[in-house]
Design an enzyme around this catalytic site. Structure first.
Site, PDB file in Angstrom:
ATOM      1  N   HIS A 163      -3.039 -15.787   7.780  1.00  0.00           N
ATOM      2  CA  HIS A 163      -2.562 -14.431   7.927  1.00  0.00           C
ATOM      3  C   HIS A 163      -3.904 -13.638   7.761  1.00  0.00           C
ATOM      4  O   HIS A 163      -3.882 -12.093   7.894  1.00  0.00           O
ATOM      5  CB  HIS A 163      -1.583 -13.901   7.134  1.00  0.00           C
ATOM      6  N   ARG A 185      18.327  21.417   6.187  1.00  0.00           N
ATOM      7  CA  ARG A 185      18.389  19.915   6.231  1.00  0.00           C
ATOM      8  C   ARG A 185      19.366  19.401   4.983  1.00  0.00           C
ATOM      9  O   ARG A 185      18.822  19.812   3.789  1.00  0.00           O
ATOM     10  CB  ARG A 185      17.057  19.270   6.076  1.00  0.00           C
ATOM     11  N   ARG A 237       3.205  -9.982   6.632  1.00  0.00           N
ATOM     12  CA  ARG A 237       4.380  -9.396   7.183  1.00  0.00           C
ATOM     13  C   ARG A 237       4.200  -8.773   8.605  1.00  0.00           C
ATOM     14  O   ARG A 237       5.177  -8.536   9.019  1.00  0.00           O
ATOM     15  CB  ARG A 237       5.006  -8.435   6.260  1.00  0.00           C
ATOM     16  N   PRO A 288       0.858  -1.130  -0.040  1.00  0.00           N
ATOM     17  CA  PRO A 288      -0.078   0.076  -0.106  1.00  0.00           C
ATOM     18  C   PRO A 288       0.886   1.074  -0.127  1.00  0.00           C
ATOM     19  O   PRO A 288       1.537   1.213   1.003  1.00  0.00           O
ATOM     20  CB  PRO A 288      -0.928  -0.077   1.441  1.00  0.00           C
ATOM     21  N   GLU A 289       0.464   2.225  -1.027  1.00  0.00           N
ATOM     22  CA  GLU A 289       0.972   3.519  -1.062  1.00  0.00           C
ATOM     23  C   GLU A 289      -0.195   4.537  -0.672  1.00  0.00           C
ATOM     24  O   GLU A 289      -1.639   3.675  -0.613  1.00  0.00           O
ATOM     25  CB  GLU A 289       1.488   3.876  -1.874  1.00  0.00           C
TER      26      GLU A 289
END
Length: 269
Positions: free
Chosen positions: A91, A150, A109, A2-3
């Site tokens: 799962h 930064r 995962r 997933p994004e």
DNA sequence: ACTGGATCCTGATCGC
DNA sequence: TGCGATCAGGATCCAG
């Protein structure tokens, strides 16, 4: 997998089947995730009526009358709506019966999470988040201001959730290519104008991906298929050694901030 | 205060 | 075909 676009697609896909319905039964098969599923998850969700399903960053929010769930899909998590008699898969962490369907949370995962939104942990997670990339609060000037002191690589910079949420490894590479900015360039060595271009490209690439993901909404009911945006043409991600579509130069790859990154050394400076 | 790197976990893929 | 090594779309935590 997933994004941001997939989380958005998931939220839009399941919302019509959840809102207005009650959780008739809730079963936790495997509580072990990034953080354990709360021990009172089933008890507290049972008989709750769903009010809304929404997204913040890559978190999915499921609001009911008396509580709210904050969930992350991690690297491999998914919500699927299936018929209640569908055989359990390994799962499948949670089964939630709602109306005539069953909502299942699946995460091999275990990098995802299911938390109560009012818990200390959830509050802490949410409080660190920067602006939504598709909102007006996110702009070139915002990126410019945030980057002044930064020195890290711009790719790592735009993947920092305090700067902007929802830019994952794929769309970081893609938006930098579309902006002509080299991913290794230090964040504080990019002009305000170039950040303007970058902010616009991030918005465009994410919006396009959400549109593509939207074409597979119906698949959530059957539990089939992958979001459509995977088939969209990527400019650089995963194209190591293939030719740049703009200049024919071979696409390079390099590890930046521990993540594989893809770019064209001709088109990106 | 920033930064890079290690880390959690399983599954798919690749080379031998 | 089998087996070990490597890598994966995230993000927190920790040492320097």
């Amino acid at each position: 997998m997933p994004e941001l676009p997939e989380v958005e697609t998931t939220a839009r896909g399941i919302a019509p089947f959840l809102v207005g319905q009650s959780f008739i039964s809730v079963r936790v098969n495997q509580p072990s995730l990034r953080w354990p599923i709360p021990a009172d998850f089933s008890r507290r969700l049972l008989n709750e009526s769903c009010l809304s399903v929404s997204r913040r960053a890559k978190y999915l929010l499921i609001e009911t009358e008396n509580t709210q769930i904050l969930s992350h899909l991690g690297m491999s998590g998914s919500f699927r709506l299936v018929s209640p008699n569908t055989p359990l898969k390994i799962h499948d962490h949670v089964q939630m019966r709602i109306g005539d369907l069953e909502l299942r949370y699946h995460d091999p995962r275990r990098f995802g999470c299911l938390l109560w939104a009012d818990s200390d942990r959830a509050r802490q997670l949410i409080s660190q988040l920067g602006p939504e990339p598709l909102s007006d609060a996110f702009s070139g000037s915002w990126l410019y201001e945030q980057s002044r002191r930064r020195s890290l690589a711009v790719k790592s910079f735009i993947m920092t959730n305090a700067v902007v949420v929802g830019v994952g490894n794929i769309y970081a590479s893609e938006s930098l290519f579309l902006s002509g900015i080299h991913p290794s360039r230090a964040a504080n060595r990019i002009s305000k104008d170039r950040y303007g271009v970058l902010a616009e490209e991030i918005k465009k690439v994410l919006a396009r991906a959400i549109e593509s993901g939207g074409t597979t909404l119906r698949d959530f009911v059957n539990g089939q298929g992958e979001p459509g945006y995977f088939q969209q043409t990527l400019s650089v991600y995963g194209r190591n050694g293939e030719r740049c579509r703009q200049c024919e130069e071979p696409i390079q790859s390099r590890v930046i901030g521990g993540r594989n990154s893809y770019f064209c050394r001709q088109c990106q400076r």
